[in-house]
Scaffold this active site. Structure first.
Site, short mmCIF file in Angstrom:
data_model
loop_
_atom_site.label_atom_id
_atom_site.label_comp_id
_atom_site.label_asym_id
_atom_site.label_seq_id
_atom_site.Cartn_x
_atom_site.Cartn_y
_atom_site.Cartn_z
N ASP A 1 -1.15 -10.39 -19.22
CA ASP A 1 -0.14 -10.59 -19.72
C ASP A 1 -0.13 -11.60 -20.47
OD1 ASP A 1 0.21 -10.92 -17.84
OD2 ASP A 1 1.64 -9.50 -17.14
N SER A 2 -0.35 -12.80 -20.21
CA SER A 2 -0.79 -13.90 -20.83
C SER A 2 -0.19 -14.12 -22.40
CB SER A 2 -1.53 -14.94 -19.89
OG SER A 2 -2.80 -14.36 -20.11
N ASP B 1 -4.59 -6.46 -17.87
CA ASP B 1 -3.48 -6.24 -17.05
C ASP B 1 -2.50 -4.98 -17.74
OD1 ASP B 1 -2.63 -8.03 -15.30
OD2 ASP B 1 -2.61 -9.43 -17.02
N GLU C 1 -0.38 -5.55 -10.55
CA GLU C 1 0.91 -6.79 -9.69
C GLU C 1 1.22 -6.34 -8.79
OE1 GLU C 1 3.32 -9.41 -11.69
OE2 GLU C 1 1.36 -10.07 -13.28
N GLU D 1 -2.31 -15.73 -6.87
CA GLU D 1 -1.86 -16.64 -7.64
C GLU D 1 -1.45 -17.99 -6.74
OE1 GLU D 1 -0.54 -15.66 -11.40
OE2 GLU D 1 0.00 -17.53 -11.88
O1 KIV Z 1 -2.37 -12.66 -16.99
C1 KIV Z 1 -2.90 -13.52 -16.45
O2 KIV Z 1 -3.44 -14.90 -17.63
C2 KIV Z 1 -3.15 -13.69 -15.31
C3 KIV Z 1 -4.62 -14.88 -14.73
C4 KIV Z 1 -3.19 -15.77 -15.03
C5 KIV Z 1 -4.40 -14.18 -13.80
O3 KIV Z 1 -3.02 -12.52 -14.56
#
Ligand code: KIV
Length: 272
Positions: free
Chosen positions: A52-53, A91, A123, A190
Site C-alpha cells: 500500500d506504499s 497489502d 498489519e 519494520e
Molecule cells: O507497503 C509497503 O511497501 C510495505 C513495505 C514497506 C513492507 O508494507
C-alpha cells in the site's frame, strides 16, 4: 550427484519456509505495475509485494491510508500479469480488514479472485487476530506485519523506530508468536532494533522479512522506488540506493527535450 542448487521454478509459501530452514535469505521488493514487475521477476526476486506504499510512491499521498481496495486490486492484477516466478503478496488496505472479520474475508477474497494474487498482508497482532484467522480459514495465505505499521501512523504520531522500550518489545514478541501460531506464513518486521529483529527471527519457525530490522532477519524488503533512487526526499537509514534514477531519468528527459527543440530528433532513420 549434481553440485548445482535446484532451480526454484515458482516461489510458494512452502519454498520460503524451506529457504528459512536452509538459511537462504529471502529477497523481497515492492511492485505496483506490469513493466516493473516483469523486470523484478526476470531478475529472480523471491517475493513481490504489491504494497500500500503505492499510496505514497504512485499516487503522491502523504500516508498509506487513502489507497482503496479497488486501487490495490488494479495494481495487483497489473503485477500478476507480469509474474512467472515470484510469490505475489498484496497489502489489504486500511479500512478493509480492521475490526470486522467478515469485511477482512470479503477484501481478501476480492484481492485473490479479481487480481489472481497468491497471498495477502495485514498489519497488526492480537488486535486483528479474528480478521487474520477468518482470512486464513478461507485458504488465503497471510503475511503479518509488526513494528512500524504505517496504517497506524496517526496512533504512533511519528515514523521513528518502534519497540525500543521493553514493554513494546515484549508485545511485539508475543504478537509474532501469535501470528505464527494462528498460521501466518511469514512476518514483515519494520523499523525495530536489530537485536529484536534477531531475537524474533530466532524464536519463530516462519520467516521474518525485515525493513530496518537488521541483518539477522530471514529476508529483507525495500520499496523498489527507494532502492532505485526514484524517490529523492525520503532518506531513512535503512535504505540502500542501488541507482539514482531520479537524476538519470531527468537527464534523459532534458536531453530529449533539447533534441526535439533543435530538430535533432527524429533523424532521417527515425522517420518513414
Ligand atoms: O507497503 C509497503 O511497501 C510495505 C513495505 C514497506 C513492507 O508494507
Amino acid at each position: 550427484m549434481s553440485v548445482h542448487k535446484k532451480e526454484i521454478k515458482r516461489v510458494t509459501t512452502h519454498v520460503l519456509q524451506a529457504m528459512k530452514a536452509r538459511k537462504e535469505k529471502i529477497a523481497m521488493l515492492t511492485a505496483y505495475d506490469y513493466s516493473t514487475a516483469r523486470i523484478l521477476d526476470e531478475a529472480k526476486i523471491d517475493v513481490l509485494l504489491v504494497g500500500d506504499s503505492a499510496s505514497n510512491v504512485m499516487a503522491g499521498h502523504e500516508t498509506t491510508l487513502p489507497i482503496t481496495l479497488d486501487q490495490m486490486i488494479y495494481h495487483a492484477s497489473s503485477v500478476i500479469r507480469a509474474v512467472k516466478r515470484s510469490l505475489v503478496v498484496v497489502d489489504i488496505p486500511f479500512g478493509a480488514y480492521q475490526g470486522n472479520s467478515k469485511i477482512a474475508l470479503d477484501s481478501a477474497i476480492r484481492i485473490m479472485k479479481e487480481s489472481g494474487a497468491h497471498s495477502v498482508k495485514m498489519e497488526g497482532g492480537a488486535e486483528i487476530r479474528e480478521s487474520i484467522e477468518r482470512v486464513l480459514s478461507a485458504g488465503v495465505p497471510v503475511m503479518g506485519h509488526l513494528g512500524l505499521t504505517p496504517q497506524s501512523i496517526y496512533k504512533f504520531g511519528t515514523y521513528s523506530v518502534r519497540a525500543k522500550e521493553e514493554a513494546e518489545a515484549q508485545k511485539l514478541i508475543a504478537d509474532a508468536k501469535l501470528l505464527e501460531e494462528i498460521g501466518c506464513f511469514a512476518i514483515v518486521l519494520e523499523k525495530i532494533p536489530a537485536s529484536l529483529g534477531k531475537k524474533v527471527s530466532e524464536i519463530l519457525t516462519i520467516p521474518t522479512i525485515g525493513i530496518g530490522a537488521g541483518v539477522n532477519c530471514d529476508g529483507q524488503v525495500l520499496v523498489t522506488h527507494d532502492m532505485l533512487g526514484i524517490t529523492k526526499d525520503f532518506n531513512p537509514r535503512f535504505i540502500r540506493r542501488y541507482l539514482d534514477l531520479f537524476d538519470n531519468i531527468k537527464g534523459a528527459v532534458q536531453h530529449y527535450i533539447q533534441d526535439v527543440k533543435s530538430e535533432d530528433f527524429p533523424s532521417k532513420d527515425e522517420q518513414y
